[in-house]
Design a protein around this motif. Structure first.
Motif, short mmCIF file in Angstrom:
data_model
loop_
_atom_site.label_atom_id
_atom_site.label_comp_id
_atom_site.label_asym_id
_atom_site.label_seq_id
_atom_site.Cartn_x
_atom_site.Cartn_y
_atom_site.Cartn_z
N ILE A 263 0.82 -1.22 0.00
CA ILE A 263 0.00 0.00 0.00
C ILE A 263 0.85 1.26 0.00
CG2 ILE A 263 -2.05 -1.01 1.06
CD1 ILE A 263 -1.08 0.12 3.78
N ALA A 264 2.15 1.14 0.30
CA ALA A 264 3.01 2.31 0.42
C ALA A 264 3.52 2.77 -0.95
CB ALA A 264 4.19 2.00 1.33
N GLU A 265 3.99 4.01 -0.98
CA GLU A 265 4.55 4.52 -2.24
C GLU A 265 5.99 4.05 -2.46
OE1 GLU A 265 3.94 8.68 -2.85
OE2 GLU A 265 1.85 8.30 -3.41
N GLU A 266 6.69 3.72 -1.36
CA GLU A 266 8.07 3.27 -1.54
C GLU A 266 8.10 1.93 -2.28
OE1 GLU A 266 8.78 4.59 2.96
OE2 GLU A 266 7.09 3.67 2.01
N GLU A 267 9.03 1.82 -3.18
CA GLU A 267 9.16 0.58 -3.95
C GLU A 267 9.76 -0.55 -3.12
OE1 GLU A 267 8.10 -0.27 -7.06
OE2 GLU A 267 7.03 1.60 -6.81
N THR A 268 10.42 -0.22 -2.02
CA THR A 268 11.16 -1.23 -1.26
C THR A 268 10.23 -2.12 -0.44
OG1 THR A 268 11.42 0.40 0.51
CG2 THR A 268 13.25 0.15 -1.01
N GLY B 185 -0.53 -4.59 6.06
CA GLY B 185 0.12 -3.59 5.22
C GLY B 185 0.90 -2.58 6.03
N MET B 186 1.87 -1.98 5.37
CA MET B 186 2.70 -0.94 6.01
C MET B 186 2.60 0.34 5.19
SD MET B 186 6.01 -3.28 6.87
CE MET B 186 6.97 -2.00 7.65
N ALA B 187 2.26 1.41 5.89
CA ALA B 187 2.12 2.70 5.21
C ALA B 187 3.49 3.28 4.85
CB ALA B 187 1.36 3.68 6.09
N THR B 188 3.49 4.25 3.96
CA THR B 188 4.71 4.99 3.61
C THR B 188 5.29 5.65 4.86
OG1 THR B 188 3.79 5.46 1.43
CG2 THR B 188 5.61 6.86 2.15
N PHE B 189 6.62 5.64 4.95
CA PHE B 189 7.30 6.29 6.08
C PHE B 189 7.32 7.80 5.83
CE2 PHE B 189 11.16 7.49 8.53
CZ PHE B 189 10.74 7.04 9.77
N THR B 190 6.32 8.48 6.36
CA THR B 190 6.19 9.92 6.09
C THR B 190 5.47 10.60 7.24
OG1 THR B 190 5.14 11.54 4.61
CG2 THR B 190 4.02 9.45 4.82
N GLU B 191 5.65 11.91 7.34
CA GLU B 191 4.91 12.69 8.35
C GLU B 191 3.51 13.07 7.85
OE1 GLU B 191 6.16 13.75 11.51
OE2 GLU B 191 7.65 12.22 10.99
N ASP B 192 3.25 12.85 6.58
CA ASP B 192 2.00 13.29 5.96
C ASP B 192 0.85 12.38 6.38
OD1 ASP B 192 -0.12 13.98 4.34
OD2 ASP B 192 1.04 14.03 2.47
N GLN B 193 0.04 12.83 7.33
CA GLN B 193 -1.05 12.02 7.87
C GLN B 193 -2.10 11.69 6.80
OE1 GLN B 193 -1.23 10.79 11.33
NE2 GLN B 193 0.90 11.28 10.87
N ASN B 194 -2.32 12.60 5.87
CA ASN B 194 -3.30 12.35 4.80
C ASN B 194 -2.86 11.19 3.91
OD1 ASN B 194 -5.10 14.36 5.59
ND2 ASN B 194 -3.97 15.93 4.47
N SER C 133 3.82 2.25 16.14
CA SER C 133 3.85 3.22 17.24
C SER C 133 3.41 4.63 16.81
CB SER C 133 5.25 3.30 17.85
OG SER C 133 5.51 2.15 18.62
N GLY C 134 3.88 5.06 15.63
CA GLY C 134 3.62 6.44 15.22
C GLY C 134 2.25 6.69 14.63
#
Length: 219
Positions: free
Chosen positions: A116-121, A152-161, A195-196
């Motif tokens: 689900i994340a934008e990162e390709e990794t 699933g793991m979300a993108t590692f970002t500060e952007d809550q949206n 956690s975040g």
């Protein structure tokens, strides 16, 4: 704050239908035992060797969750005891888990990992791959695994949206396929949130959160 008080603070805020996995990777057994003594029974590890060593040393009423990426050649080491494998992202891996579960006369519970994340990794299946997998004859033949849900793991970002959009996407995929029940697939679990971002994940429909640093402190 102690590990016990961190744990209790988190548990008080969790809805009844949400399972807490205490992510204990890299932490010593003494830290895990503090959480155990405070009532925690589900621990998540990302390295099979480390999880096996802790399993050998700790009480046997603990449920061990494998939350890291799994290599097929390592499955045999955790097959005797693992409770839930989170990051399953291929038929090949499911077939190996099934094979090792059969050797141990067990049925091993799994979650299918969705990208689900934008990162390709980040690992994981897309929606089409997921549907193709669970409706395939090869999948239906696997009698010693049970797929309980999606992870699933979300993108590692500060952007809550951004994070909210990804969590909502995972929940919508879950909703669209949860009726596809087979003998080895009954989707009840949505594992997302760390956690975040676990409070946001719960708002978006998570039923299982993986929390490490908020319990045990930073790594």
């Amino acid at each position: 704050m102690s590990i016990a008080s961190n744990l209790n603070t988190i548990k008080v805020g969790l809805p009844e239908n949400v399972t807490l996995v205490a992510v204990s990777k890299t932490k010593p057994v003494s830290d895990l035992m503090q959480a155990y003594d405070a009532g925690q029974r589900i621990f998540g590890e990302n390295k099979i060797q480390e999880m096996t060593e802790k399993w050998e040393q700790m009480p046997k009423d603990i449920q061990w969750h494998m939350i890291g990426h799994v290599q097929t050649n390592k499955v045999k080491f955790m097959a005797p005891f693992v409770s839930l494998i989170h990051g399953v992202d291929s038929l090949k891996l499911l077939q190996e888990i099934n094979k090792q579960a059969l050797k141990n006369n067990r049925i091993i519970d799994c979650l299918l990992q969705i990208h689900i994340a934008e990162e390709e990794t980040k690992f994981g299946l897309d929606e089409n791959e997921l549907k193709a997998l669970i409706s395939s004859s090869d999948f239906i033949e696997l009698k010693n695994i049970k797929v309980l849900g999606l992870m699933g793991m979300a993108t590692f970002t500060e952007d809550q949206n951004q994070i909210k959009k990804e969590f909502t996407h995972l929940k919508s995929i879950f909703d669209s396929i949860k009726e596809l029940k087979t003998e080895n697939c009954n989707l009840t679990t949505v594992s997302m949130g760390m956690s975040g971002d676990y409070q946001l994940a719960i708002e978006c429909g998570s039923t299982m959160v993986r929390i490490g640093s908020s319990i045990f402190g930073g790594r």
